[in-house]
Write an enzyme that holds these catalytic residues in place. Structure first.
Site, mmCIF file in Angstrom:
data_model
loop_
_atom_site.group_PDB
_atom_site.id
_atom_site.type_symbol
_atom_site.label_atom_id
_atom_site.label_comp_id
_atom_site.label_asym_id
_atom_site.label_seq_id
_atom_site.Cartn_x
_atom_site.Cartn_y
_atom_site.Cartn_z
ATOM 1 N N HIS A 52 28.718 21.357 -24.062
ATOM 2 C CA HIS A 52 29.189 21.309 -25.450
ATOM 3 C C HIS A 52 28.001 21.399 -26.410
ATOM 4 O O HIS A 52 26.919 20.874 -26.124
ATOM 5 C CB HIS A 52 29.945 20.012 -25.717
ATOM 6 C CG HIS A 52 31.258 19.921 -25.014
ATOM 7 N ND1 HIS A 52 32.330 19.228 -25.536
ATOM 8 C CD2 HIS A 52 31.694 20.432 -23.831
ATOM 9 C CE1 HIS A 52 33.349 19.308 -24.718
ATOM 10 N NE2 HIS A 52 32.996 20.031 -23.669
ATOM 11 N N GLU A 54 27.331 19.835 -29.111
ATOM 12 C CA GLU A 54 26.793 18.542 -29.543
ATOM 13 C C GLU A 54 25.833 17.963 -28.516
ATOM 14 O O GLU A 54 24.776 17.421 -28.855
ATOM 15 C CB GLU A 54 27.921 17.538 -29.789
ATOM 16 C CG GLU A 54 28.912 17.934 -30.842
ATOM 17 C CD GLU A 54 30.151 18.631 -30.269
ATOM 18 O OE1 GLU A 54 30.001 19.542 -29.416
ATOM 19 O OE2 GLU A 54 31.264 18.262 -30.671
ATOM 20 N N CYS A 82 34.719 15.740 -29.305
ATOM 21 C CA CYS A 82 35.619 15.183 -28.296
ATOM 22 C C CYS A 82 35.109 13.788 -27.907
ATOM 23 O O CYS A 82 34.022 13.381 -28.330
ATOM 24 C CB CYS A 82 35.651 16.100 -27.077
ATOM 25 S SG CYS A 82 34.117 16.075 -26.117
ATOM 26 N N CYS A 85 31.508 13.774 -26.365
ATOM 27 C CA CYS A 85 30.446 14.002 -27.345
ATOM 28 C C CYS A 85 30.315 12.834 -28.317
ATOM 29 O O CYS A 85 29.209 12.435 -28.666
ATOM 30 C CB CYS A 85 30.710 15.302 -28.100
ATOM 31 S SG CYS A 85 30.575 16.763 -27.034
#
Length: 151
Positions: A52, A54, A82, A85
């Site tokens: 991801h 992040e 999410c 993260c």
């Protein structure tokens, strides 16, 4: 142009780099008014569930700072984080999170759940229309591709 808008536009540029293979999410991390890390989703390219934007950006920022603590840093990300993260950002002691679009199904910064408050200051819906348009275009293209393959 405000600094917030400027940094979110940089995150949107990153998000576009995820295309066409991944969900277009981009993130930049800022400290003292300067971008110290940037990333986009790379789950497909890395074959990694943790690819991801992040997480990749936070790891890069930690390397730049020589410290896992991001307490003097702000993140600008195009989609609400999410739970995975959000947990990382909270643990890293991020100061401020600015994000574009809400993720009503899996968002963990105020929509589906809130894992950040009060530890991280959250500022939603920054350039939300632009962030939502990137997501909408991706999913429309995926549906069209599925229809063509089904013919």
């Amino acid at each position: 142009m405000s600094k917030i808008r400027h940094f979110m536009e940089e995150a949107l540029e990153e998000a576009r780099m995820s295309l066409p293979d991944d969900v277009p999410v981009g993130a930049v991390i800022v400290r003292d008014g300067k971008v110290i890390a940037r990333a986009h989703n790379m789950r497909e390219k890395l074959h990694s569930p943790s690819g991801h934007a992040e997480i990749i950006a936070a790891e890069a920022a930690a390397k730049v700072l020589g410290d896992w603590r991001l307490q003097d840093c702000d993140m600008y990300v195009t989609l609400e984080p999410c739970p995975m993260c959000a947990g990382l950002l909270r643990s890293a002691r991020l100061r401020n999170l600015y994000f574009g679009a809400y993720d009503p199904e899996a968002g963990a910064a105020g929509s589906a759940m809130n894992l950040l408050s009060p530890a991280v200051n959250v500022f939603p819906l920054i350039l939300a229309d632009e962030a939502e348009a990137l997501l909408k275009n991706l999913f429309e293209n995926m549906r069209n591709k599925s229809r063509k393959e089904g013919e």
